[in-house]
Design an enzyme around this catalytic site. Structure first.
Site, PDB file in Angstrom:
ATOM      1  N   GLY A  78       0.599  -1.445   0.433  1.00 30.06           N
ATOM      2  CA  GLY A  78      -0.403   0.104  -0.043  1.00 30.06           C
ATOM      3  C   GLY A  78       1.148   0.712  -0.171  1.00 30.06           C
ATOM      4  O   GLY A  78       2.200   1.719   0.267  1.00 30.06           O
ATOM      5  N   GLN A 100       2.956  10.143   0.200  1.00 30.05           N
ATOM      6  CA  GLN A 100       4.826   9.956   1.108  1.00 30.05           C
ATOM      7  C   GLN A 100       5.244   9.520  -0.019  1.00 30.05           C
ATOM      8  O   GLN A 100       5.972   8.865  -0.145  1.00 30.05           O
ATOM      9  CB  GLN A 100       4.082   7.622   1.316  1.00 30.05           C
ATOM     10  N   CYS A 148       5.180   0.041   7.447  1.00 29.94           N
ATOM     11  CA  CYS A 148       4.754   1.412   6.776  1.00 29.94           C
ATOM     12  C   CYS A 148       6.494   2.033   5.480  1.00 29.94           C
ATOM     13  O   CYS A 148       7.872   1.879   6.230  1.00 29.94           O
ATOM     14  CB  CYS A 148       4.685   2.442   7.710  1.00 29.94           C
ATOM     15  N   LEU A 149       5.982   2.021   4.899  1.00 33.69           N
ATOM     16  CA  LEU A 149       7.212   2.600   3.465  1.00 33.69           C
ATOM     17  C   LEU A 149       7.753   3.713   4.552  1.00 33.69           C
ATOM     18  O   LEU A 149       9.051   3.884   3.693  1.00 33.69           O
ATOM     19  CB  LEU A 149       7.337   2.749   2.454  1.00 33.69           C
ATOM     20  N   HIS A 165      -4.692   1.799   7.281  1.00 30.03           N
ATOM     21  CA  HIS A 165      -3.840   2.055   7.306  1.00 30.03           C
ATOM     22  C   HIS A 165      -3.409   3.236   6.097  1.00 30.03           C
ATOM     23  O   HIS A 165      -3.128   4.580   6.717  1.00 30.03           O
ATOM     24  CB  HIS A 165      -2.858   1.177   7.240  1.00 30.03           C
ATOM     25  N   GLU A 166      -3.876   3.322   4.972  1.00 30.98           N
ATOM     26  CA  GLU A 166      -3.299   4.081   3.613  1.00 30.98           C
ATOM     27  C   GLU A 166      -4.669   5.444   4.254  1.00 30.98           C
ATOM     28  O   GLU A 166      -4.302   6.983   3.524  1.00 30.98           O
ATOM     29  CB  GLU A 166      -3.768   4.095   2.812  1.00 30.98           C
ATOM     30  N   HIS A 206      -2.727   8.415   6.248  1.00 29.18           N
ATOM     31  CA  HIS A 206      -1.674   8.707   5.873  1.00 29.18           C
ATOM     32  C   HIS A 206      -2.286   9.964   4.968  1.00 29.18           C
ATOM     33  O   HIS A 206      -2.001  11.013   5.118  1.00 29.18           O
ATOM     34  CB  HIS A 206      -1.075   8.558   4.548  1.00 29.18           C
TER      35      HIS A 206
END
Ligand code: QAP
Ligand code: CO
Length: 159
Positions: A46, A51, A88-89, A130-131, A134
């Site tokens: 994701g 990001q 998370c990235l 989660h997304e 963001h």
């Protein structure tokens, strides 16, 4: 398509609320394509536009060979609770235990501007929540109970 740099924890863009996408045009399509390429290059499941430094309300989730691209998502319904490990990235090498809804239903626009709904449980519910966070400027580490450092050298897909 192009690889973009991933913004990491500490950059204030990740703490800002993303703005609505007003017009879905070629530029937006290119950003979505770049998000996918960037996510694949880091073995993510994701990614949200902030990001890669774009403060607009859109994200991708890719699970079980299904790609969900959501523009201007809204949460319509959640229920229940599940607790699981997340990464998370934007927080490389860290995982933490987070409480998420067991079920989530969202609506948003696809890249053609068509409204659609998606519902999920288990990992899909976690990923969607989660997304979405963001886009509100929230990172999982703000919600996580135990955050631990992990070896990211292997760069395996991690959830
Ligand atoms: C969000 O997270 C998510 O630290 C997506 O070294 C999290 O793709 C969805 C990743 C949990 C569902 C469950 C993180 C890759 C990827 C790392 C990611 C790393 C390499 C995280
Ligand atoms: Co993330």
């Amino acid at each position: 398509m192009a690889l973009r740099n991933i913004v990491t924890e500490g950059d204030e863009i990740l703490e800002k609320k993303a703005k609505k996408v007003e017009t879905i045009n070629e530029r937006i399509h290119m950003i979505l394509d770049d998000m996918l390429e960037t996510m694949h290059a880091s073995n993510g499941i994701g990614i949200a536009a902030p990001q890669i430094g774009v403060l607009r309300r859109m994200f991708l989730v890719e699970l079980d060979d299904r790609l969900i691209e959501m523009i201007n998502p809204e949460i319509l319904e959640t229920s229940g609770v599940q607790v699981g490990e997340e990464g998370c990235l934007s927080v490389p090498g860290c995982i933490g235990t987070v409480e998420r809804p067991a079920y989530i239903r969202m609506a948003g626009l696809d890249r053609n501007g068509e409204r659609f709904e998606v519902e999920g449980t288990e990992l899909l519910a976690v990923a969607l929540a989660h997304e979405y966070d963001h886009l509100e400027g929230i990172l999982f580490v703000q919600k996580a109970k135990d955050i631990i450092e992990v070896d990211e050298a292997s760069d395996d897909q991690r959830v």
